[in-house]
Scaffold this active site. Sequence first.
Site, short mmCIF file in Angstrom:
data_model
loop_
_atom_site.label_atom_id
_atom_site.label_comp_id
_atom_site.label_asym_id
_atom_site.label_seq_id
_atom_site.Cartn_x
_atom_site.Cartn_y
_atom_site.Cartn_z
N SER A 1 38.04 39.25 42.59
CA SER A 1 37.64 38.69 41.30
C SER A 1 37.73 37.17 41.30
CB SER A 1 38.56 39.23 40.20
OG SER A 1 38.25 40.57 39.94
N HIS A 52 39.02 36.81 33.45
CA HIS A 52 39.92 37.96 33.42
C HIS A 52 41.07 37.83 34.42
CE1 HIS A 52 37.57 39.62 36.83
NE2 HIS A 52 38.72 40.19 37.12
#
Length: 269
Positions: free
Chosen positions: A217, A72
Amino acid sequence: MKLLQHTLFVSLIAFSLTPAYHGLEIIGGRDVKPHSKPYMASIQVFNNATKSYQHICGGALIRPNWVLTAAHCEFDLNVKPVHVVLGIDSLKKKSNKALNVKQKIPHICFDEDSKDNDIMLLQLDSEAKLDKFVNVLPLPKNTKDMKTGTVCTVAGWGKTKVKSNELSDNLKEVNVTIIDRKKCNSRKYYNNKPVITNNMLCAGDRKGGKDSCKGDSGGPLICNNVLSGIVSHGTLCGLAKKPGIYTRLTEKYVQWIQKITTSTFQQNV
Ligand SMILES: *[C@@H]1O[C@H](CO)[C@@H](O)[C@H](O)[C@H]1NC(C)=O
């Protein structure tokens, strides 16, 4: 209270609009011991407005020319140059160990909505020189599911203040505990929204306040000194009943990584 509600509301909007929506900060963490994580990579995208590279995600150097991160962490190599900075704790310190990203290989089954298969490989245009400050993180030999209660460590440069958009300058780490998957999917926790699949791990703190967040992330989750997960998603950050959700390094993923990073046909993957 109003202000807090407003902040939460704004955060929710921001989370649903940005690809790295979980990710606020390493919450409840501390600065890492200098250069104690030589595999940590800062993935940075060139910003035309500021004429500088900006950190978007973390990652782990797993081979001298390959970085493991989350699918992502989106960017388009045809639009903006992307590089990976190695061997740093502080983002502000200029490092000459920046290597350009040659290609990105997100998992073909990555699903943006469910976040299943949130794993991606970045091939660098040359091999990193390994030294005291830059080194590879070995892939796990044992990919058994992590036991509930296992203490793991996650590190990143994500934001450290919910109200500020600034990233942490220094690399931070925090200990999080593996939470039973069934419990994590239960009504009091995520209530299957999203579903935590067998390809994912839930990790947090019983009382909350310890978590990864936006900007973290793609960074590695290390359990018992073994690479076990990748920072993926979650709802807000640091909430006891909304722990961080990590991509689990399953046998299938390790084989996928090995196949791609040792293939002689890397260009065509
Ligand atoms: C984090 O966990 C590791 C391994 O269990 C432990 O050695 C370390 O002291 C912990 N750190 C903190 C800040 O609790």
